[in-house]
Scaffold this active site. Structure first.
Site, PDB file in Angstrom:
ATOM      1  N   ASN A   1       7.182 -13.103  12.147  1.00 42.46           N
ATOM      2  CA  ASN A   1       6.649 -13.965  11.087  1.00 42.46           C
ATOM      3  C   ASN A   1       7.609 -14.069   9.905  1.00 42.46           C
ATOM      4  O   ASN A   1       7.803 -15.148   9.338  1.00 42.46           O
ATOM      5  CB  ASN A   1       5.282 -13.446  10.618  1.00 42.46           C
ATOM      6  CG  ASN A   1       4.195 -13.746  11.646  1.00 42.46           C
ATOM      7  OD1 ASN A   1       4.232 -14.790  12.305  1.00 42.46           O
ATOM      8  ND2 ASN A   1       3.238 -12.847  11.802  1.00 42.46           N
TER       9      ASN A   1
ATOM     10  N   ASN B   1      -0.754  -5.326   3.019  1.00 45.16           N
ATOM     11  CA  ASN B   1      -2.160  -5.239   3.447  1.00 45.16           C
ATOM     12  C   ASN B   1      -2.863  -4.002   2.864  1.00 45.16           C
ATOM     13  O   ASN B   1      -4.021  -3.748   3.178  1.00 45.16           O
ATOM     14  CB  ASN B   1      -2.274  -5.221   4.984  1.00 45.16           C
ATOM     15  CG  ASN B   1      -1.699  -3.959   5.594  1.00 45.16           C
ATOM     16  OD1 ASN B   1      -1.097  -3.137   4.895  1.00 45.16           O
ATOM     17  ND2 ASN B   1      -1.874  -3.792   6.894  1.00 45.16           N
TER      18      ASN B   1
ATOM     19  N   TYR C   1       6.372   3.699  16.622  1.00 41.78           N
ATOM     20  CA  TYR C   1       7.216   3.461  15.444  1.00 41.78           C
ATOM     21  C   TYR C   1       8.668   3.247  15.873  1.00 41.78           C
ATOM     22  O   TYR C   1       9.278   2.232  15.530  1.00 41.78           O
ATOM     23  CB  TYR C   1       7.093   4.666  14.516  1.00 41.78           C
ATOM     24  CG  TYR C   1       7.857   4.558  13.215  1.00 41.78           C
ATOM     25  CD1 TYR C   1       7.376   3.760  12.173  1.00 41.78           C
ATOM     26  CD2 TYR C   1       9.040   5.269  13.004  1.00 41.78           C
ATOM     27  CE1 TYR C   1       8.063   3.675  10.957  1.00 41.78           C
ATOM     28  CE2 TYR C   1       9.725   5.195  11.795  1.00 41.78           C
ATOM     29  CZ  TYR C   1       9.232   4.407  10.783  1.00 41.78           C
ATOM     30  OH  TYR C   1       9.901   4.329   9.579  1.00 41.78           O
TER      31      TYR C   1
HETATM   32  P1  NAD Z   1       4.858   3.279   2.796  1.00 45.12           P
HETATM   33  O1  NAD Z   1       3.870   3.616   3.838  1.00 45.12           O
HETATM   34  O2  NAD Z   1       4.681   3.877   1.440  1.00 45.12           O
HETATM   35  O3  NAD Z   1       4.996   1.717   2.606  1.00 45.12           O
HETATM   36  C1  NAD Z   1       4.759   0.778   3.626  1.00 45.12           C
HETATM   37  C2  NAD Z   1       4.029  -0.401   3.020  1.00 45.12           C
HETATM   38  O4  NAD Z   1       3.819  -1.381   4.027  1.00 45.12           O
HETATM   39  C3  NAD Z   1       2.641  -0.020   2.480  1.00 45.12           C
HETATM   40  O5  NAD Z   1       2.455  -0.586   1.208  1.00 45.12           O
HETATM   41  C4  NAD Z   1       1.686  -0.602   3.504  1.00 45.12           C
HETATM   42  O6  NAD Z   1       0.420  -0.898   2.961  1.00 45.12           O
HETATM   43  C5  NAD Z   1       2.456  -1.818   3.964  1.00 45.12           C
HETATM   44  N1  NAD Z   1       2.070  -2.282   5.302  1.00 45.12           N
HETATM   45  C6  NAD Z   1       1.923  -1.537   6.435  1.00 45.12           C
HETATM   46  N2  NAD Z   1       1.564  -2.310   7.473  1.00 45.12           N
HETATM   47  C7  NAD Z   1       1.482  -3.580   6.984  1.00 45.12           C
HETATM   48  C8  NAD Z   1       1.136  -4.818   7.571  1.00 45.12           C
HETATM   49  N3  NAD Z   1       0.798  -4.918   8.869  1.00 45.12           N
HETATM   50  N4  NAD Z   1       1.122  -5.917   6.767  1.00 45.12           N
HETATM   51  C9  NAD Z   1       1.439  -5.824   5.461  1.00 45.12           C
HETATM   52  N5  NAD Z   1       1.777  -4.672   4.852  1.00 45.12           N
HETATM   53  C10 NAD Z   1       1.803  -3.554   5.613  1.00 45.12           C
HETATM   54  O7  NAD Z   1       6.284   3.694   3.396  1.00 45.12           O
HETATM   55  P2  NAD Z   1       7.731   3.666   2.720  1.00 45.12           P
HETATM   56  O8  NAD Z   1       8.288   5.035   2.779  1.00 45.12           O
HETATM   57  O9  NAD Z   1       7.704   2.939   1.439  1.00 45.12           O
HETATM   58  O10 NAD Z   1       8.531   2.816   3.814  1.00 45.12           O
HETATM   59  C11 NAD Z   1       8.855   1.451   3.610  1.00 45.12           C
HETATM   60  C12 NAD Z   1       9.664   0.946   4.788  1.00 45.12           C
HETATM   61  O11 NAD Z   1      10.864   1.695   4.917  1.00 45.12           O
HETATM   62  C13 NAD Z   1       8.917   1.059   6.118  1.00 45.12           C
HETATM   63  O12 NAD Z   1       9.201  -0.090   6.899  1.00 45.12           O
HETATM   64  C14 NAD Z   1       9.539   2.277   6.759  1.00 45.12           C
HETATM   65  O13 NAD Z   1       9.502   2.213   8.163  1.00 45.12           O
HETATM   66  C15 NAD Z   1      10.969   2.218   6.234  1.00 45.12           C
HETATM   67  N6  NAD Z   1      11.553   3.562   6.224  1.00 45.12           N
HETATM   68  C16 NAD Z   1      11.199   4.467   5.256  1.00 45.12           C
HETATM   69  C17 NAD Z   1      11.752   5.742   5.286  1.00 45.12           C
HETATM   70  C18 NAD Z   1      11.432   6.766   4.233  1.00 45.12           C
HETATM   71  O14 NAD Z   1      11.906   7.899   4.357  1.00 45.12           O
HETATM   72  N7  NAD Z   1      10.690   6.463   3.203  1.00 45.12           N
HETATM   73  C19 NAD Z   1      12.666   6.093   6.309  1.00 45.12           C
HETATM   74  C20 NAD Z   1      12.955   5.141   7.274  1.00 45.12           C
HETATM   75  C21 NAD Z   1      12.425   3.867   7.223  1.00 45.12           C
END
Ligand code: NAD
Ligand code: UDP
Length: 348
Positions: free
Chosen positions: A122, A55, A168
């Site tokens: 979903n 999104n 979260y």
């Molecule tokens: P990020 O914020 O860069 O990426 C998240 C992506 O999800 C974004 O592109 C955002 O636009 C999209 N998004 C958010 N809500 C949405 C929705 N309702 N519908 C569709 N798209 C949506 O974060 P990231 O670091 O790339 O993290 C990716 C995943 O890994 C996340 O689920 C996060 O919880 C998990 N995670 C990341 C870390 C980290 O250190 N990077 C640690 C633990 C967990």
């Protein structure tokens, strides 16, 4: 009769795939974000047809620029809170959709919770329809502010259900519950990885997480904002190591949950000092209040990933920070290509 026909066409698809005539299809929800964009690139390089669904809340199309025009790649703008559009069947689904940085996930906490819970529902329904294997990007935040150190997968956690991080933490915990209930109820082929702090190129400059904040502040010569006294610890994993873990987990029989992270632990103050040293910055450290429920220490026990996936992180913090600093330096030198907002803050 209809189910026989479906089974027959599935068998033919399977045989054609074996013979290399049909490419495997993957859906990456959250694919325009930091981790998701690296994953999309890896899957396309591995010969998959990839649909990226996002999104664009915290993701950016610029992260996908290397894939634009590639016939194996498609971008769909969609919020996973809502029923998915008809996109055909998938072999693999990766659920990364969720803002990951505290300032971002706390901006609209109710939508964050909906993203984790309704998004998981979903995507799990899509996995049922497709017969797909589905991966959940879970998190070390399921352990909350841990009272056991380092954290093994068996630790059940210490989460404040009503604090500002709960949207979260509890959203991700609920998503894990849904994954295991879909596995038990419908036989869905799930994989769950609990990701610890990961960093690297394509974090947003205004992401608000500690690595991007410190690097952007150091490159600008601004004060480095340490929340609290900087004695809290984290263990930082470089993005390439994490993507290799995703691939190994999805190709294994290990269901999880399995911890994924770099087990070398640093204090936040040590991180600031290393960033200053590597950037040669004249920035000074300043101390701001510690946000509510900020975990005091965090380090993964990765014995399970080492044993079952033969996975171990290869990039140490200095090497990974060097590559990440180079990325941000490049961004800041070409402001025409990318507008650089101020780094996000929780504490000021
Ligand atoms: P990020 O914020 O860069 O990426 C998240 C992506 O999800 C974004 O592109 C955002 O636009 C999209 N998004 C958010 N809500 C949405 C929705 N309702 N519908 C569709 N798209 C949506 O974060 P990231 O670091 O790339 O993290 C990716 C995943 O890994 C996340 O689920 C996060 O919880 C998990 N995670 C990341 C870390 C980290 O250190 N990077 C640690 C633990 C967990
Ligand atoms: N942090 C900090 N200064 C910043 C951003 C974060 O001192 O500018 C601290 C934060 O309070 C936490 C640690 O760094 O103790 C890691 O924060 P981050 O938001 O990266 O991840 P998380 O808290 O979710 O592990």
């Amino acid at each position: 009769m209809r189910s026989q026909l479906i089974q027959f066409s599935e068998l033919r698809r399977g045989a054609a795939r074996e013979a290399g005539r049909i490419k495997r299809r993957a859906l990456v929800a959250g694919g325009a974000g930091f981790l998701g964009s690296h994953l999309c690139q890896r899957l396309v390089a591995d010969g998959y047809d990839v649909v990226c669904m996002d999104n664009l809340d915290t993701g950016r199309l610029e992260n996908l620029s290397a894939l634009v025009g590639n016939a194996s790649f498609q971008f769909v703008q969609h919020d996973v809170v809502h029923a998915l559009p008809p996109l055909g069947r998938f072999d693999e689904i990766y659920n990364l959709a969720c803002p990951a940085s505290p300032p971002h996930y706390q901006r609209d906490p109710i939508h964050t919770m909906k993203t984790s819970v309704l998004g998981a529902l979903n995507l799990l329904d899509k996995a049922v329809d497709s017969g797909a294997r589905i991966f959940q990007a879970s998190t070390s935040e399921v352990y909350g502010d841990p009272s056991v150190h380092p954290q093994p997968e068996s630790y059940l956690g210490n989460v404040n259900t009503i604090g500002p991080r709960a949207c979260y933490d509890e959203g991700k915990r609920s998503a894990e519950t849904l994954f295991f209930d879909y596995s038990r109820s419908y036989g869905v082929d799930i994989r769950v990885g609990r990701i610890f702090n990961t960093y690297g190129p394509r974090m947003q400059p205004d992401d608000g997480r500690v690595v991007s904040n410190f690097i952007v502040q150091a490159l600008r010569g601004e004060d480095i904002t340490i929340y609290g006294d900087g004695s809290q610890t984290r263990s930082f994993c470089y993005v390439d190591d994490l993507i290799e873990f995703f691939i190994r987990l999805m190709r294994s029989n290990l269901v999880g949950p399995v911890n994924i992270g770099n087990p070398v632990e640093f204090t936040v103050r040590e991180l600031a000092e290393i960033v200053i040293e590597l950037t040669g910055s004249s920035s000074k450290l300043i101390f701001q209040p510690l946000p509510a429920d900020d975990p005091k220490q965090r380090r993964p026990d990765i014995s399970l990933a080492r044993r079952e996936l033969d996975w171990t992180p290869a990039v140490d913090l200095r090497a990974g920070l060097g590559r990440t600093i180079e990325y941000f330096d490049g961004l800041m030198r070409s402001p025409d290509n990318y507008s650089i907002p101020a780094s996000a803050s929780l504490a000021s």
